[in-house]
Design a protein around this motif. Structure first.
Motif, PDB file in Angstrom:
ATOM      1  N   ALA A  23      -4.961  14.232  -1.145  1.00  0.00           N
ATOM      2  CA  ALA A  23      -4.498  15.043   0.047  1.00  0.00           C
ATOM      3  C   ALA A  23      -2.976  15.290   0.202  1.00  0.00           C
ATOM      4  CB  ALA A  23      -5.418  14.765   1.445  1.00  0.00           C
ATOM      5  N   LEU A  24      -2.359  14.040  -0.105  1.00  0.00           N
ATOM      6  CA  LEU A  24      -0.962  14.051   0.287  1.00  0.00           C
ATOM      7  C   LEU A  24      -0.068  14.437  -0.851  1.00  0.00           C
ATOM      8  CD1 LEU A  24      -2.360  12.337   2.722  1.00  0.00           C
ATOM      9  CD2 LEU A  24      -0.447  10.828   2.591  1.00  0.00           C
ATOM     10  N   PRO A  25       1.141  14.948  -0.679  1.00  0.00           N
ATOM     11  CA  PRO A  25       2.041  15.003  -1.720  1.00  0.00           C
ATOM     12  C   PRO A  25       2.547  13.764  -2.068  1.00  0.00           C
ATOM     13  CG  PRO A  25       2.621  16.473   0.284  1.00  0.00           C
ATOM     14  CD  PRO A  25       1.716  15.603   0.729  1.00  0.00           C
ATOM     15  N   LYS A  26       2.692  13.528  -3.555  1.00  0.00           N
ATOM     16  CA  LYS A  26       3.127  12.408  -3.986  1.00  0.00           C
ATOM     17  C   LYS A  26       4.370  11.714  -3.380  1.00  0.00           C
ATOM     18  CE  LYS A  26       3.533   9.447  -8.230  1.00  0.00           C
ATOM     19  NZ  LYS A  26       3.335   9.339  -9.598  1.00  0.00           N
ATOM     20  N   ASP A  27       5.251  12.550  -3.003  1.00  0.00           N
ATOM     21  CA  ASP A  27       6.617  11.764  -2.275  1.00  0.00           C
ATOM     22  C   ASP A  27       6.527  11.641  -0.809  1.00  0.00           C
ATOM     23  OD1 ASP A  27       6.476  14.636  -1.822  1.00  0.00           O
ATOM     24  OD2 ASP A  27       8.507  14.986  -2.258  1.00  0.00           O
ATOM     25  N   SER A  28       5.196  11.740  -0.313  1.00  0.00           N
ATOM     26  CA  SER A  28       5.112  11.669   1.128  1.00  0.00           C
ATOM     27  C   SER A  28       4.582  10.253   1.421  1.00  0.00           C
ATOM     28  CB  SER A  28       4.491  12.626   1.822  1.00  0.00           C
ATOM     29  OG  SER A  28       3.051  12.528   1.169  1.00  0.00           O
ATOM     30  N   TRP A  29       4.019   9.479   0.754  1.00  0.00           N
ATOM     31  CA  TRP A  29       3.445   8.309   0.888  1.00  0.00           C
ATOM     32  C   TRP A  29       3.931   7.378  -0.276  1.00  0.00           C
ATOM     33  CZ3 TRP A  29      -1.127   6.272  -1.547  1.00  0.00           C
ATOM     34  CH2 TRP A  29      -1.494   7.108  -2.579  1.00  0.00           C
ATOM     35  N   GLU A  30       3.510   5.944   0.221  1.00  0.00           N
ATOM     36  CA  GLU A  30       3.824   4.724  -0.700  1.00  0.00           C
ATOM     37  C   GLU A  30       2.445   4.070  -0.747  1.00  0.00           C
ATOM     38  OE1 GLU A  30       8.446   3.901  -0.416  1.00  0.00           O
ATOM     39  OE2 GLU A  30       7.279   2.943   0.878  1.00  0.00           O
ATOM     40  N   LEU A  31       1.994   3.328  -1.794  1.00  0.00           N
ATOM     41  CA  LEU A  31       1.073   2.493  -1.636  1.00  0.00           C
ATOM     42  C   LEU A  31       1.462   1.184  -2.030  1.00  0.00           C
ATOM     43  CD1 LEU A  31      -2.112   2.043  -2.069  1.00  0.00           C
ATOM     44  CD2 LEU A  31      -1.798   2.489  -4.560  1.00  0.00           C
ATOM     45  N   ILE A  32       1.140   0.151  -1.280  1.00  0.00           N
ATOM     46  CA  ILE A  32       1.539  -1.400  -1.147  1.00  0.00           C
ATOM     47  C   ILE A  32       0.321  -2.138  -1.269  1.00  0.00           C
ATOM     48  CG2 ILE A  32       2.877  -3.097   0.048  1.00  0.00           C
ATOM     49  CD1 ILE A  32       4.407  -0.781   1.410  1.00  0.00           C
ATOM     50  N   ALA A  33       0.332  -3.014  -2.298  1.00  0.00           N
ATOM     51  CA  ALA A  33      -0.571  -3.920  -2.376  1.00  0.00           C
ATOM     52  C   ALA A  33      -0.412  -5.282  -1.728  1.00  0.00           C
ATOM     53  CB  ALA A  33      -1.090  -4.442  -3.836  1.00  0.00           C
ATOM     54  N   THR A  34      -0.483  -5.016  -0.278  1.00  0.00           N
ATOM     55  CA  THR A  34      -0.250  -5.981   0.575  1.00  0.00           C
ATOM     56  C   THR A  34      -0.964  -7.387   0.491  1.00  0.00           C
ATOM     57  OG1 THR A  34       0.522  -4.666   2.028  1.00  0.00           O
ATOM     58  CG2 THR A  34       0.161  -6.840   2.943  1.00  0.00           C
ATOM     59  N   SER A  35      -2.523  -7.107   0.462  1.00  0.00           N
ATOM     60  CA  SER A  35      -3.235  -8.223   0.062  1.00  0.00           C
ATOM     61  C   SER A  35      -3.362  -9.295   1.519  1.00  0.00           C
ATOM     62  CB  SER A  35      -3.347  -8.882  -1.129  1.00  0.00           C
ATOM     63  OG  SER A  35      -3.572  -7.986  -2.165  1.00  0.00           O
ATOM     64  N   ASP A  36      -2.937  -8.955   2.545  1.00  0.00           N
ATOM     65  CA  ASP A  36      -2.821  -9.687   3.692  1.00  0.00           C
ATOM     66  C   ASP A  36      -2.924  -8.897   4.957  1.00  0.00           C
ATOM     67  OD1 ASP A  36      -2.157 -11.713   5.586  1.00  0.00           O
ATOM     68  OD2 ASP A  36      -0.055 -11.584   5.134  1.00  0.00           O
ATOM     69  N   PRO A  37      -4.427  -9.236   5.400  1.00  0.00           N
ATOM     70  CA  PRO A  37      -4.759  -8.292   6.794  1.00  0.00           C
ATOM     71  C   PRO A  37      -4.025  -8.681   7.806  1.00  0.00           C
ATOM     72  CG  PRO A  37      -6.668  -9.239   5.614  1.00  0.00           C
ATOM     73  CD  PRO A  37      -5.603  -9.819   5.120  1.00  0.00           C
TER      74      PRO A  37
END
Length: 436
Positions: free
Chosen positions: A31-45
């Motif tokens: 749904a989102l343009p690739k330059d509008s979001w970042e994916l972060i593997a935080t793994s910390d709730p």
């Protein structure tokens, strides 16, 4: 500022180890343009105010869970980032109903598959969490998730999938029988039952129940998909919906991981071959052609061409480590654990993400306050009873307290022993000399 999607890290060649996170990643990828979001593997709730992942961050705004993230993106973009915008009223009703179905039934099966089944948990799931978590969470979170999954599936009566717990229970019963003298001596030192033997017996016990559970989950989705490309697409339709994203989140964890005891994957391939091909096709479109590795989330430059805009997570701070340890200690202390539980309950129902009416929020909030007051009253009653008991024993003389002067006087009195008469002394002396 870009939107940031915080998720549990990659595992099993998938971009996350958790189904809701995979669903959120799939939705943002479509749904989102690739330059509008970042994916972060935080793994910390704990990074999220609600202590839940996935969590979408937009500045100071945080939104958790897949359904809330979808609603927020729809409102934030004025409908431009809405995969369900072309659905009619009937399709929207199906979307809501089947999304709830997938979340409820799919979560139970994944709990059994990844956590309750001991071969898979100790051989695959727990090591996967150890890889994506930083210290001390790698020792704290997996047992908590394991226990929560066992509690959620307790009503399914499939606890015998947990061979380790089954063996421990069998050993406790055997030890108790030995202690009570109910086991003959020649059987006391019998060898521990092998895992293969336990597996064979539990497989027979669980086969019919698992057969029913997997059929109830896969067959309706297989019938709904049919020959279509997507679940809610019309004939020849080429547009996925949010239902396809949430379904991909749960089905990909059932199909893709290479586990020690792959009973769910085998059931999916046999019962739902069309659904299996659909899952592979959706996985490629949303997550890319290449298997996702942990290094891709930590060092995004090392990742091959991918539709996922990875950003490296920040290092955990000393303050974060201290907070984690303190929270763990508080959750392990009986009184503090109950107080924190009631506080979290109140915060959850009063959160803007809570799908409750004002009356329901007020009722649950009042219940949490009442439970906390009852807890404090119980503590006060116990303390008061102990103080009253100690006071009574002092009053009746069962317990006495002496000052230093009184104690010194008693010691002097004990030292002043009556020496007796001189005749007695001489008599004792003569007896002593005679004996010598």
């Amino acid at each position: 500022m870009k939107l940031q999607l915080h998720v549990w890290g990659p595992a099993f060649q998938l971009p996350s180890i958790e189904a809701q996170c995979l669903a959120a990643i799939a939705y943002c990828s479509l749904a989102l343009p690739k330059d509008s979001w970042e994916l972060i593997a935080t793994s910390d709730p704990s990074v999220s105010p609600t202590s839940e992942l996935p969590a979408l961050q937009n500045g100071s705004v945080w939104v958790s869970r897949f359904g809330n993230i979808v609603d927020y993106l729809r409102q934030y973009s004025n409908g431009q980032w809405d995969l369900d915008r072309d659905l009619d009223k009937s399709d929207r009703a199906d979307d809501t109903a089947f999304s709830s179905f997938v979340e409820s039934r799919g979560q139970s099966l994944l709990d059994l598959y990844l956590y309750v089944t001991s071969q898979n948990y100790y051989g695959n799931t727990s090591p996967a969490y150890a890889n994506i978590l930083q210290w001390p969470n790698q020792w704290i979170l997996p047992p908590k998730l394991h226990g929560a999954a066992k509690a959620r599936t307790e009503h399914l009566d499939l606890s015998s999938l947990d061979l380790k717990a089954l063996e421990e229970h069998r050993q406790r019963e055997h030890s108790a029988a030995v202690a009570a003298g109910k086991v003959p001596k020649n059987l006391i030192s019998r060898p521990r039952e092998s895992v293969s033997g336990l597996l064979g017996r539990t497989a027979q016990q669980n086969s019919f129940r698992l057969e029913a559970l997997t059929a109830e989950f896969f067959e309706p989705l297989e019938a709904m998909l049919g020959d279509k490309k997507y679940l809610l697409a019309k004939e020849g339709g080429k547009s996925p919906s949010s239902l396809d994203c949430i379904t991909l989140g749960y089905l990909s964890l059932a199909l893709v991981p290479e586990l020690t005891f792959p009973w769910l994957r085998d059931a999916m391939r046999v019962k739902a071959p069309l659904l299996s091909k659909y899952t592979e096709r959706m996985r490629t479109r949303c997550f890319g052609d290449n298997p996702v590795e942990l290094a891709h989330s930590l060092v995004p430059e090392s990742a091959p061409k991918s539709p996922l805009p990875w950003r490296a997570p920040g290092r955990i701070s000393v303050a974060g480590i201290g907070s984690t340890l303190l929270n763990t200690l508080a959750d392990s202390t009986p009184i503090l654990r109950d107080v924190r539980m009631h506080n979290r309950m109140k915060q959850a129902v009063e959160s803007p993400d809570a799908e409750l009416s004002a009356v329901e929020q007020a009722a649950v909030s009042s219940y949490a306050d009442a439970r906390k007051k009852d807890l404090f009253f119980s503590i006060a009653a116990v303390v008061g009873s102990v103080v009253a008991l100690v006071g009574y024993t002092i009053y009746t003389g069962l317990i006495t307290f002496e000052t230093q002067e009184e104690q010194f006087k008693e010691d002097e009195d004990d030292a002043l022993v009556d020496p007796g008469s001189a005749t007695d002394f001489l008599g004792d002396l003569n007896l002593g000399s005679l004996s010598v």
